[in-house]
Design an enzyme around this catalytic site. Sequence first.
Site, PDB file in Angstrom:
ATOM      1  N   ASP A  11      10.274  32.040 -27.247  1.00 41.07           N
ATOM      2  CA  ASP A  11       9.114  31.736 -26.413  1.00 41.07           C
ATOM      3  C   ASP A  11       9.505  31.074 -25.096  1.00 41.07           C
ATOM      4  OD1 ASP A  11       7.352  32.640 -28.406  1.00 41.07           O
ATOM      5  OD2 ASP A  11       7.370  30.697 -29.405  1.00 41.07           O
TER       6      ASP A  11
ATOM      7  N   ASP B 146       1.628  32.286 -28.909  1.00 39.84           N
ATOM      8  CA  ASP B 146       2.534  32.985 -29.801  1.00 39.84           C
ATOM      9  C   ASP B 146       1.924  32.928 -31.199  1.00 39.84           C
ATOM     10  OD1 ASP B 146       5.061  34.060 -30.860  1.00 39.84           O
ATOM     11  OD2 ASP B 146       5.285  32.037 -31.687  1.00 39.84           O
TER      12      ASP B 146
ATOM     13  N   CYS C  50       3.671   1.554   2.516  1.00 38.07           N
ATOM     14  CA  CYS C  50       4.918   0.851   2.198  1.00 38.07           C
ATOM     15  C   CYS C  50       5.849   1.759   1.399  1.00 38.07           C
ATOM     16  CB  CYS C  50       4.626  -0.415   1.403  1.00 38.07           C
ATOM     17  SG  CYS C  50       3.633  -1.642   2.283  1.00 38.07           S
TER      18      CYS C  50
ATOM     19  N   CYS D  48       0.860  -1.180   0.000  1.00 37.76           N
ATOM     20  CA  CYS D  48       0.000   0.000   0.000  1.00 37.76           C
ATOM     21  C   CYS D  48       0.894   1.228   0.000  1.00 37.76           C
ATOM     22  CB  CYS D  48      -0.955   0.012   1.205  1.00 37.76           C
ATOM     23  SG  CYS D  48      -0.111   0.163   2.806  1.00 37.76           S
TER      24      CYS D  48
ATOM     25  N   ASP E 284       6.556  27.931 -29.818  1.00 38.66           N
ATOM     26  CA  ASP E 284       7.412  26.944 -30.464  1.00 38.66           C
ATOM     27  C   ASP E 284       8.847  27.401 -30.680  1.00 38.66           C
ATOM     28  OD1 ASP E 284       6.981  28.839 -32.474  1.00 38.66           O
ATOM     29  OD2 ASP E 284       7.277  27.330 -34.036  1.00 38.66           O
TER      30      ASP E 284
END
Length: 747
Positions: free
Chosen positions: A635, A430, A18, A15, A631
């Site tokens: 940017d 952009d 652990c 779980c 891109d």
Amino acid sequence: MLALDATFDVRGMRCDNCARSVTKALDALDGVSQVRVSYALEEARLAFDPAQVSLESIFGAVKSAGYEAYRQSEQDALAEREEHNASVRRNRMRLGIGLSLLIMALTMGPGMLGLPDFTGRMWIVFGLAGVVQFYVGSEFHVGAWHAARRGTTNMDTLVSLGSSVAFFYSLVVLALDLDPTLFPVYFESAAMIITLVMVGKFLEARGRRDAGGAIRALLAQQPDRARVERDGVALLVEIQEVQVGDLVLVHPGEKIPVDGRVESGESRIDEAMLTGESRAVTKRAGDQVFAGTVNQHGALRFVAVAVGEATALAGIIRLVRDAQATRAPIQSTVDRVAGVFVPSMILLSIAVGLLWWGFWAEVYFPDLHPIATSLMFAASTLLISCPCAMGLATPLALIAGTGVGAQRGLLIKSASALEATGSVETVVFDKTGTLTLGQHRIVSAVASPAFDEAELFRLAAAVERQSEHPLARAIVDRADEMGLPPCEAEGIQATPGRGVLGFVDGREVRIGNRLWIEEFGVDLRCFEADAQNAAASGHSSIFVSIDNEPAGLFAIGDVPDPTAKGTLARLASLGLSVTMLTGDEAASAQAIARKLDLPSDSVVAGVLPGEKASFIEGLRSQGQRVAMVGDGINDAPALATADVGIAIGSGTDVAIEAADVVLVRHDLSAVADAIVLSRRTLRTIHQNLFWAFGYNLAAVPLAAGLLVPWGGIGWRLDPSIAAMAMALSSLFVVTNSARLRRFDPRN
């Protein structure tokens, strides 16, 4: 400190408690930092200084905590061992189901089922229950013992204590031959507790495996072998033997083994597994191909440019694994609660037992002995509080969400990025290369009555073909698109910033701006209206004269991305504010905005690269949660400043590195898909947490019988009902998270 990164598998975690125990053990080592342990992924990631600690010492710390660590290079052996362990668990579960049903028949037979009683019946029940308790449920008791040795608790602690209380209490009743009407035995409950929890863990394991199916699907895409041409001979070699620079041959129907650049041949490639794009892409000489994609038609011969971990496919798998290993901010709240949950429930169960023994047992259950009543309510409280659903609520949804995103070409780099994307309010785009294609194209062309348009393009392209200027390339590209035969130009004379002169078939061809051409006495007033329309649209006008006669005008400009308009409309329908941010002049930006149906007040033009980040920061200071989509290199600062940076995968490496979300293909509709996927994943996490917490809040009082004195109901003194409820809560979380694998962004 020289930090090395390490990722290894951890087995034996039961779980999320652990996972925290492993984290604590690793954090205690000198030279270890940035520890991240995932129960859902069953792996650990950390940074360590080899001068202070060795990898063997790290593995030893995991082992001393009660778990097993494996190098990922041992995947094959580990997979074989896991398959064996899974088979053993499955067989034990089936044995538990069979024996539990037999135990219930033997226990209830003489009464409810009308079966004949016989001497020694309950001792047979005891023997069968013992097999379930100590063989079928052995892993729970071993896990609880390991946790106790470390001074901690986990899910195994609750299961082991709850089932043991029911089993050993029943054994005492049987051994002392106590009156069964006062002291009912619960061997069937002890057996059903173990069996039902085993079923729940089986469903959890299958849910984790299914949630991580996207990664396995990506891993399965790369073929094991490649056909390589060496010394003029085609050889079939193992994929590990392919080297950068090798010539690779791929036949129709085969998968591309490594990333490369096509040397010869032409075909259509199915890149759906990499980009999410369902349509095949045409590839010819000079184009890139990627590992894992499928060659559909023609044969290709390409040069390997990236192999092994350097391929785009490997990068995607690495990004998705990194994202799935991170913890969402919302998980920190769950961690704080879960950290004290199990010991709190143990104390609560003791308090419940004492409360029933000392005050309520004889009042509300006078036919039973107070000890029997108190033990059964205490056991039910222990079992109902198993935090399995709580520990799985966030990671299962996260694994499913990031996995399905990768299959659709959406790479979400971290859990925090996914959570932030789902809460975005404003999206800033952009312009150049994002909302537009970033390529100069002929938007319109006008030829004077004395010249044919095809002849105009043929002559102009001949002069411009030797130029690398973007405007020149636009003219040449259009001529090629028209299928015009290329011809040679002579006497090329370029005047920087003004134009170019050349001779084609003995004719003088001059291409440039208006002032330059008019200096040679050419009257261009016939193109006045067309030039004004181009300027109003934000396009550049290039004039052409032939033998000092006005020949034509080319309006050249950037054009909107075909997916941009629909994407902006969809984002608006999702309740998001959209802004265009560009360094271009206002006229050009507004012209593009009109084509995209973007309001003029949503355009911010004339912004320098450094000012883009300041603009984003300004929006955030107003309390807006902002996503930036771009891109280019310029940017990157804005992408890093925004709450969420979204980079187009075809953009620069700098932009992609700075972003939180990467769109593998240049398709702006994926921006909206990413936001919808993030929202849906967050909604699934919230549903899981609501069920996990709500289930415990509602079920614990019922299991403890705390509502009985006020006219409520309890678990009717049967802890197996509590075990069934606990298993059902985990099943809900697993199935609810699995629904994300059928994610459709349009629905």
